[in-house]
Design a protein around this motif. Structure first.
Motif, PDB file in Angstrom:
ATOM      1  N   SER A 194       0.812  -1.217   0.000  1.00 58.31           N
ATOM      2  CA  SER A 194       0.000   0.000   0.000  1.00 58.31           C
ATOM      3  C   SER A 194       0.844   1.265   0.000  1.00 58.31           C
ATOM      4  O   SER A 194       0.310   2.368  -0.185  1.00 58.31           O
ATOM      5  CB  SER A 194      -0.938   0.006   1.211  1.00 58.31           C
ATOM      6  OG  SER A 194      -1.897  -1.022   1.095  1.00 58.31           O
ATOM      7  N   GLN A 195       2.134   1.119   0.195  1.00 63.91           N
ATOM      8  CA  GLN A 195       3.037   2.272   0.151  1.00 63.91           C
ATOM      9  C   GLN A 195       3.621   2.499  -1.238  1.00 63.91           C
ATOM     10  O   GLN A 195       4.315   3.490  -1.459  1.00 63.91           O
ATOM     11  CB  GLN A 195       4.185   2.070   1.150  1.00 63.91           C
ATOM     12  CG  GLN A 195       3.743   1.948   2.593  1.00 63.91           C
ATOM     13  CD  GLN A 195       4.920   1.745   3.526  1.00 63.91           C
ATOM     14  OE1 GLN A 195       5.921   2.466   3.451  1.00 63.91           O
ATOM     15  NE2 GLN A 195       4.820   0.761   4.391  1.00 63.91           N
ATOM     16  N   THR A 196       3.359   1.590  -2.168  1.00 65.78           N
ATOM     17  CA  THR A 196       3.958   1.689  -3.502  1.00 65.78           C
ATOM     18  C   THR A 196       2.919   2.211  -4.483  1.00 65.78           C
ATOM     19  O   THR A 196       2.306   1.455  -5.229  1.00 65.78           O
ATOM     20  CB  THR A 196       4.488   0.313  -3.962  1.00 65.78           C
ATOM     21  OG1 THR A 196       3.398  -0.629  -3.982  1.00 65.78           O
ATOM     22  CG2 THR A 196       5.559  -0.188  -3.014  1.00 65.78           C
ATOM     23  N   MET A 197       2.737   3.503  -4.487  1.00 66.05           N
ATOM     24  CA  MET A 197       1.690   4.131  -5.285  1.00 66.05           C
ATOM     25  C   MET A 197       2.241   4.649  -6.618  1.00 66.05           C
ATOM     26  O   MET A 197       3.282   5.317  -6.666  1.00 66.05           O
ATOM     27  CB  MET A 197       1.047   5.275  -4.514  1.00 66.05           C
ATOM     28  CG  MET A 197       0.496   4.891  -3.145  1.00 66.05           C
ATOM     29  SD  MET A 197      -0.750   3.590  -3.195  1.00 66.05           S
ATOM     30  CE  MET A 197      -2.099   4.441  -4.017  1.00 66.05           C
ATOM     31  N   GLU A 291       8.662  -3.156   5.976  1.00 68.54           N
ATOM     32  CA  GLU A 291       9.065  -1.858   5.429  1.00 68.54           C
ATOM     33  C   GLU A 291       9.489  -2.038   3.981  1.00 68.54           C
ATOM     34  O   GLU A 291       9.955  -3.114   3.585  1.00 68.54           O
ATOM     35  CB  GLU A 291      10.226  -1.265   6.232  1.00 68.54           C
ATOM     36  CG  GLU A 291       9.897  -0.973   7.687  1.00 68.54           C
ATOM     37  CD  GLU A 291      11.105  -0.446   8.456  1.00 68.54           C
ATOM     38  OE1 GLU A 291      12.145  -0.194   7.814  1.00 68.54           O
ATOM     39  OE2 GLU A 291      10.995  -0.298   9.673  1.00 68.54           O
ATOM     40  N   VAL A 292       9.338  -0.988   3.185  1.00 67.08           N
ATOM     41  CA  VAL A 292       9.699  -1.045   1.774  1.00 67.08           C
ATOM     42  C   VAL A 292      10.340   0.263   1.346  1.00 67.08           C
ATOM     43  O   VAL A 292       9.949   1.343   1.807  1.00 67.08           O
ATOM     44  CB  VAL A 292       8.457  -1.352   0.900  1.00 67.08           C
ATOM     45  CG1 VAL A 292       7.387  -0.280   1.079  1.00 67.08           C
ATOM     46  CG2 VAL A 292       8.824  -1.497  -0.567  1.00 67.08           C
ATOM     47  N   ASP A 293      11.321   0.154   0.479  1.00 74.67           N
ATOM     48  CA  ASP A 293      11.909   1.333  -0.159  1.00 74.67           C
ATOM     49  C   ASP A 293      11.037   1.640  -1.376  1.00 74.67           C
ATOM     50  O   ASP A 293      11.363   1.272  -2.512  1.00 74.67           O
ATOM     51  CB  ASP A 293      13.356   1.037  -0.562  1.00 74.67           C
ATOM     52  CG  ASP A 293      14.100   2.271  -1.046  1.00 74.67           C
ATOM     53  OD1 ASP A 293      13.434   3.256  -1.431  1.00 74.67           O
ATOM     54  OD2 ASP A 293      15.348   2.247  -1.052  1.00 74.67           O
ATOM     55  N   VAL A 298       9.303   1.853  -7.150  1.00 75.98           N
ATOM     56  CA  VAL A 298       8.471   2.434  -8.200  1.00 75.98           C
ATOM     57  C   VAL A 298       9.328   2.908  -9.370  1.00 75.98           C
ATOM     58  O   VAL A 298       8.980   2.715 -10.537  1.00 75.98           O
ATOM     59  CB  VAL A 298       7.598   3.583  -7.650  1.00 75.98           C
ATOM     60  CG1 VAL A 298       6.862   4.297  -8.787  1.00 75.98           C
ATOM     61  CG2 VAL A 298       6.598   3.049  -6.634  1.00 75.98           C
ATOM     62  N   LYS A 299      10.482   3.489  -9.070  1.00 78.34           N
ATOM     63  CA  LYS A 299      11.390   3.928 -10.132  1.00 78.34           C
ATOM     64  C   LYS A 299      11.858   2.747 -10.964  1.00 78.34           C
ATOM     65  O   LYS A 299      11.897   2.815 -12.201  1.00 78.34           O
ATOM     66  CB  LYS A 299      12.590   4.669  -9.547  1.00 78.34           C
ATOM     67  CG  LYS A 299      13.540   5.234 -10.624  1.00 78.34           C
ATOM     68  CD  LYS A 299      14.696   5.983 -10.014  1.00 78.34           C
ATOM     69  CE  LYS A 299      15.535   6.677 -11.085  1.00 78.34           C
ATOM     70  NZ  LYS A 299      16.021   5.743 -12.136  1.00 78.34           N
TER      71      LYS A 299
END
Length: 310
Positions: A194-197, A291-293, A298-299
């Motif tokens: 959910s943090q990877t938008m 946790e996620v980078d 996304v890049k």
């Protein structure tokens, strides 16, 4: 290259995950298994064939699997993924490929027997196909290299109920089977996905590339759903992040912990419960993602698909 089987319920983010896996050039995709989930099995199979055709990878075979969950009735989420499951972005495409006759669970069994200790199974839909394979041939549990699952929410709310994430909730009994077979499991849940938008500005950087039109059109309904939830025209890259972890484990911080699935609670059915305080006194049975980078992921996702010129 790492040998993988992709198990999908294609699905917009499944489609993106397939393209990401294919274009990464780092994975030996033995085949793609289809499972009922976001949309019915026939849609999943057709969508998967279309995405592979878009990528020019009809050499990758598609194996239809379970058309319904292990025990419960099927549920689908057309309001998130559109009437066909991929936002009707490939309606004009005539499917050239055909599905294989071999049942998905049998393909899994056959593949891990052929390559013992070498096959990673990436599951981005309900876990029904793998549960059926383990039921039919329990000995394969010792032959699978590892499984990486997009599923669960161990320290955050669910996205289909207040407690449960969709893939696990769609077939919690199958998830429970898989979780207790002694497999090397990594759970890539909503805590990190959910943090990877991906928003419209990310998509616009793909203008002029091979997948721009498909990604923009297919994610339209998906981004509108994200706008309702988060107040921004964006969508979470749930399934692509699961592929991303296989490509680069440093993207996600995990913790080994005993985790189980609730299958009897009226309000908590499908909840993934991680026993962080070891109240149950059980040995850890998987790694859960905490946790996620997200920026780096996304890049990499955008860059990987953006490298393909139209």
């Amino acid at each position: 290259m790492e040998k993988v089987i992709l198990d999908v319920d294609t699905g917009i983010d499944d489609a993106l995950a397939i393209l990401y896996a294919v274009e990464s050039g780092a994975l030996d995709i033995l085949g793609i298994t289809a499972v009922n989930g976001n949309v019915p099995l026939q849609n999943v199979t057709k969508n998967t064939l279309k995405v592979l055709q878009l990528a020019g990878r009809q050499d990758i075979k598609v194996y239809p699997g379970a058309s319904e969950p292990y025990l419960k009735e099927a549920q689908h989420v057309f309001h998130i993924h559109g009437k066909d499951g991929i936002g009707n972005a490939l309606d004009d495409m005539t499917v050239e490929g055909t599905e294989e006759n071999l049942f998905a669970a049998d393909f899994i069994i056959e593949s891990v027997n052929k390559y013992p200790g070498e096959v990673t199974i990436i599951l981005v839909g309900p876990l029904t196909n793998l549960a059926l394979a383990l039921k039919k041939a329990p000995e394969i549990a010792g032959l699978i290299k590892r499984i990486v699952v997009m599923g669960g929410a161990v320290d955050c709310p669910g996205n289909i109920t207040p407690a449960a994430e969709f893939n696990i909730h769609a077939d919690a009994e199958a998830a429970k089977v898989v979780f207790h077979k002694g497999l090397d499991i990594t759970l890539v849940g909503l805590d990190v996905t959910s943090q990877t938008m991906m928003d419209l500005s990310d998509i616009e950087t793909l203008a002029g590339t091979k997948y721009y039109d498909f990604i923009k059109q297919s994610t339209d309904v998906y981004r509108k759903y994200g706008e309702e939830l988060y107040g921004r025209n964006s969508c979470a890259l749930h399934d692509p992040l699961t592929v991303g972890y296989v490509l680069d484990e440093s993207l996600i911080t995990t913790r080994e912990v005993y985790t189980d699935v609730e299958i009897t609670g009226e309000l908590s059915y499908g909840q993934t419960i991680a026993d962080f305080s070891n109240r149950l006194g059980q040995q850890p049975n998987m790694k859960v993602s905490l946790e996620v980078d997200s920026g780096r992921f996304v890049k990499h996702f955008i860059d990987t698909l953006g490298n393909q010129k139209s």
